[in-house]
Write an enzyme that holds these catalytic residues in place. Structure first.
Site, PDB file in Angstrom:
ATOM      1  N   HIS A  35       0.818  -1.175   0.165  1.00 48.15           N
ATOM      2  CA  HIS A  35       0.188   0.061   0.072  1.00 48.15           C
ATOM      3  C   HIS A  35       0.770   1.299  -0.033  1.00 48.15           C
ATOM      4  O   HIS A  35       0.280   2.547  -0.157  1.00 48.15           O
ATOM      5  CB  HIS A  35      -0.817   0.034   1.167  1.00 48.15           C
ATOM      6  N   HIS A  74       1.454   6.819  -0.868  1.00 46.55           N
ATOM      7  CA  HIS A  74       0.613   6.131   0.045  1.00 46.55           C
ATOM      8  C   HIS A  74      -0.407   5.620  -0.714  1.00 46.55           C
ATOM      9  O   HIS A  74      -1.369   6.717  -0.844  1.00 46.55           O
ATOM     10  CB  HIS A  74       0.206   6.654   1.389  1.00 46.55           C
TER      11      HIS A  74
END
Length: 149
Positions: free
Chosen positions: A57, A72
């Site tokens: 992620h 992110h």
């Protein structure tokens, strides 16, 4: 001056619009955020450099000036335990701007109840060290997001 480019296509929305106080309050660092297109896509490297941190992620690339850029992918996506994310590079790899880093599906992230909004953060920077910050409007992967001196 380092130019940081968008790792994703979508809409620049700025950090204050990120649905997470750690990012919206710039606690991690200054930058901006992308609300990505809702289709399977690949997040690309925002700078030339070395992959110093890599998770399904999120990733950090450090350039030759020592500037670390965090991408992110979504908010609270760590809770998905890598489901729906495919790593295309390894920690320690040298990457070039625009190189594919992670394949993911923002629509699937949204369907799992998480926000696909993706902060792009200048680590260990000050807001004053960034210039030309893009925090609104449509953006393509590879277009400049901000300069970092």
């Amino acid at each position: 001056m380092t130019t940081v480019t968008s790792p994703l296509a979508g809409r620049a929305i700025g950090l204050t619009a990120v649905p997470d106080p750690v990012f919206s309050g710039a606690m991690v660092g200054p930058g901006t955020a992308i609300d990505p297109v809702r289709e399977k896509t690949e997040a690309v490297a925002p700078v030339d450099g070395i992959v110093v941190s890599l998770h399904p992620h999120a990733f950090v690339v450090v350039d030759s000036d020592g500037h670390g850029v965090l991408t992110h992918l979504g908010i609270d996506t760590v809770q998905l335990n890598g489901e729906g994310f495919e790593l295309l590079v390894a920690k320690g790899d040298t990457v070039t701007r625009g190189q594919s880093m992670v394949r993911w599906d923002p629509a699937a992230v949204e369907a799992a109840g998480k926000s696909p909004v993706s902060p792009v953060i200048a680590l260990e920077a000050t807001a004053e060290s960034l210039s030309g910050l893009v925090d609104e409007g449509e953006i393509e992967a590879g277009q400049p997001l901000f300069g970092w001196s």
